[in-house]
Design an enzyme around this catalytic site. Sequence first.
Site, PDB file in Angstrom:
ATOM      1  NE  ARG A 223      -3.918  -1.301   0.247  1.00 49.00           N
ATOM      2  CZ  ARG A 223      -4.111  -2.545  -0.872  1.00 49.00           C
ATOM      3  NH1 ARG A 223      -3.305  -2.678  -1.691  1.00 49.00           N
ATOM      4  NH2 ARG A 223      -5.254  -2.960  -0.475  1.00 49.00           N
ATOM      5  CG  HIS A 271      -3.037  -0.232  -6.693  1.00 48.81           C
ATOM      6  ND1 HIS A 271      -3.544   0.648  -5.352  1.00 48.81           N
ATOM      7  CD2 HIS A 271      -3.472  -1.747  -6.371  1.00 48.81           C
ATOM      8  CE1 HIS A 271      -4.521  -0.778  -4.491  1.00 48.81           C
ATOM      9  NE2 HIS A 271      -3.893  -1.565  -5.321  1.00 48.81           N
TER      10      HIS A 271
HETATM   11  P1  NDP Z   1      -2.239 -12.021   3.942  1.00 50.81           P
HETATM   12  O1  NDP Z   1      -3.360 -10.720   5.303  1.00 50.81           O
HETATM   13  O2  NDP Z   1      -2.504 -13.456   3.457  1.00 50.81           O
HETATM   14  O3  NDP Z   1      -0.955 -11.418   4.589  1.00 50.81           O
HETATM   15  C1  NDP Z   1       0.016 -10.297   5.003  1.00 50.81           C
HETATM   16  C2  NDP Z   1       1.232 -10.866   6.178  1.00 50.81           C
HETATM   17  O4  NDP Z   1       2.029  -9.101   6.547  1.00 50.81           O
HETATM   18  C3  NDP Z   1       1.339 -12.175   6.449  1.00 50.81           C
HETATM   19  O5  NDP Z   1       2.543 -13.629   6.992  1.00 50.81           O
HETATM   20  C4  NDP Z   1       1.496 -11.074   8.390  1.00 50.81           C
HETATM   21  O6  NDP Z   1       2.278 -12.177   9.410  1.00 50.81           O
HETATM   22  C5  NDP Z   1       2.781 -10.211   7.837  1.00 50.81           C
HETATM   23  N1  NDP Z   1       2.261  -9.212   8.610  1.00 50.81           N
HETATM   24  C6  NDP Z   1       1.565  -8.566   9.115  1.00 50.81           C
HETATM   25  N2  NDP Z   1       1.703  -7.067  10.045  1.00 50.81           N
HETATM   26  C7  NDP Z   1       3.007  -6.894  10.007  1.00 50.81           C
HETATM   27  C8  NDP Z   1       3.795  -6.813  11.239  1.00 50.81           C
HETATM   28  N3  NDP Z   1       3.260  -6.087  11.572  1.00 50.81           N
HETATM   29  N4  NDP Z   1       4.942  -7.271  10.617  1.00 50.81           N
HETATM   30  C9  NDP Z   1       5.189  -8.713   9.962  1.00 50.81           C
HETATM   31  N5  NDP Z   1       4.742  -8.909   8.692  1.00 50.81           N
HETATM   32  C10 NDP Z   1       3.397  -8.972   8.988  1.00 50.81           C
HETATM   33  O7  NDP Z   1      -2.496 -10.915   3.503  1.00 50.81           O
HETATM   34  P2  NDP Z   1      -2.362 -10.826   1.536  1.00 50.81           P
HETATM   35  O8  NDP Z   1      -0.908 -11.974   1.234  1.00 50.81           O
HETATM   36  O9  NDP Z   1      -3.596 -11.323   0.613  1.00 50.81           O
HETATM   37  O10 NDP Z   1      -2.475  -9.947   0.955  1.00 50.81           O
HETATM   38  C11 NDP Z   1      -1.382  -8.114   1.376  1.00 50.81           C
HETATM   39  C12 NDP Z   1      -1.296  -7.242   0.938  1.00 50.81           C
HETATM   40  O11 NDP Z   1      -0.483  -6.425  -0.557  1.00 50.81           O
HETATM   41  C13 NDP Z   1      -2.350  -6.445   0.986  1.00 50.81           C
HETATM   42  O12 NDP Z   1      -3.280  -6.482   2.409  1.00 50.81           O
HETATM   43  C14 NDP Z   1      -2.392  -5.657   0.281  1.00 50.81           C
HETATM   44  O13 NDP Z   1      -1.592  -4.194   1.366  1.00 50.81           O
HETATM   45  C15 NDP Z   1      -1.611  -5.660  -0.941  1.00 50.81           C
HETATM   46  N6  NDP Z   1      -2.145  -5.951  -2.408  1.00 50.81           N
HETATM   47  C16 NDP Z   1      -1.290  -5.202  -3.297  1.00 50.81           C
HETATM   48  C17 NDP Z   1      -2.218  -5.111  -4.622  1.00 50.81           C
HETATM   49  C18 NDP Z   1      -1.980  -4.520  -5.239  1.00 50.81           C
HETATM   50  O14 NDP Z   1      -2.358  -4.480  -6.794  1.00 50.81           O
HETATM   51  N7  NDP Z   1      -0.564  -3.789  -5.200  1.00 50.81           N
HETATM   52  C19 NDP Z   1      -3.462  -6.161  -4.490  1.00 50.81           C
HETATM   53  C20 NDP Z   1      -3.463  -6.397  -3.487  1.00 50.81           C
HETATM   54  C21 NDP Z   1      -2.957  -7.221  -1.606  1.00 50.81           C
HETATM   55  P3  NDP Z   1       1.452 -13.315   9.689  1.00 50.81           P
HETATM   56  O15 NDP Z   1       1.829 -14.547   8.211  1.00 50.81           O
HETATM   57  O16 NDP Z   1       2.237 -13.224  10.366  1.00 50.81           O
HETATM   58  O17 NDP Z   1       0.382 -13.402  10.445  1.00 50.81           O
HETATM   59  C1  OXD Z   2      -6.301  -5.229  -3.435  1.00 48.35           C
HETATM   60  C2  OXD Z   2      -5.826  -4.239  -3.881  1.00 48.35           C
HETATM   61  O1  OXD Z   2      -6.405  -5.098  -2.046  1.00 48.35           O
HETATM   62  O2  OXD Z   2      -5.988  -4.815  -5.525  1.00 48.35           O
HETATM   63  O3  OXD Z   2      -7.036  -6.408  -3.964  1.00 48.35           O
HETATM   64  O4  OXD Z   2      -5.571  -4.058  -3.284  1.00 48.35           O
END
Ligand code: NDP
Ligand code: OXD
Length: 308
Positions: A223, A271
């Site tokens: 993000r 994005h």
């Molecule tokens: P998930 O919820 O499956 O995974 C999040 C990961 O981040 C987990 O491994 C979690 O750790 C880790 N995490 C969260 N907080 C912390 C922290 N404080 N310190 C260290 N690690 C942390 O999310 P997704 O993989 O599905 O998606 C991740 C992000 O990708 C979305 O939230 C969004 O921001 C971004 N995104 C961007 C897109 C784009 O088009 N650019 C599209 C889709 C998503 P743990 O495993 O220990 O819980």
């Molecule tokens: C999502 C994105 O969160 O597109 O799926 O960023």
Amino acid sequence: MTLLANIDTERGAKLRSILADLLPDQQVALADEAYDPTDIRHLLTWKIPDNLAQMTALKTVFSVGAGVDQFTGIRLPDGAKLVRLVAPGLVAMMREYVTMAVLGLHRDLPAYIAQRQAQVWKMASVPPPASARRVGVMGLGELGKGALAALQPFGFPLAGWARSPHKIDGVECFHGAAMLDDFLARTDILVCLLPLTPQTEGILNASLFAKLPHGAALVQAGRGRHLNQPDLVAALETGQISAAVLDVTDPEPLPQDHPFWGDPRIILTPHIACITQVETLAPAIAANLSRDAQGQPMLGEVAPERGY
Ligand code: NDP
Ligand code: OXD
């Protein structure tokens, strides 16, 4: 029992038609049709609509995307769950994007794009073998793990960092604040796939960049607010960061006079790493509604205390 699809009419109609095959009993209302808000049990949306308070029977808010930071601070009706999108189609798109970005940085693509504009035909550098280019992914969720799996065949030494411990074959796993510095010290190409939470906002900053090896590169597909933009500009100036591929910014789009637009060391995409398509969305919603009907937890339920 009605699901309100608060998405554009064309995609909403497609979603309704796919759900009619998958869950024939599910009623689907579209936002631009007449509907009774008190009938709405499930809401599919990117942003909270103005009439949320009238949806007194609301049980689930499905995010149209994997991220749910856009719902931060919104009070949902008591007992309503927030569910992020977990879908193979999203993971597939992120695998492609991160592979493209990591390979592009590994093989000097930003320099060659700049050279083409200047009509220069010259080797930018001899890249090290992939086995000597260490890639580290922040976030080991659906997307982080998917991206790491896609990178495995190239032979990059891989690592990941998350909040809690993970075990992934072929990936050195780090977790928590105490292990962040070690993770960064061994990372030549850093990929951010974290959710945006109070703990991760601004995490890509000067102090973090300083802990990477000099000349490291960045892929930012989390993000926009993860990144301190002036700190990246400064790190590019000193060479601490050599190049970056950015899919997300704050704001989106960036203002016309923003330094990122004209910086040859930055590749900017609007994005598009994952684009939520109805063909991806509808089966994921149908599967979760079926799980819910059987009393099972839905995939992607957000833990309010974690914020993701
Ligand atoms: P998930 O919820 O499956 O995974 C999040 C990961 O981040 C987990 O491994 C979690 O750790 C880790 N995490 C969260 N907080 C912390 C922290 N404080 N310190 C260290 N690690 C942390 O999310 P997704 O993989 O599905 O998606 C991740 C992000 O990708 C979305 O939230 C969004 O921001 C971004 N995104 C961007 C897109 C784009 O088009 N650019 C599209 C889709 C998503 P743990 O495993 O220990 O819980
Ligand atoms: C999502 C994105 O969160 O597109 O799926 O960023």
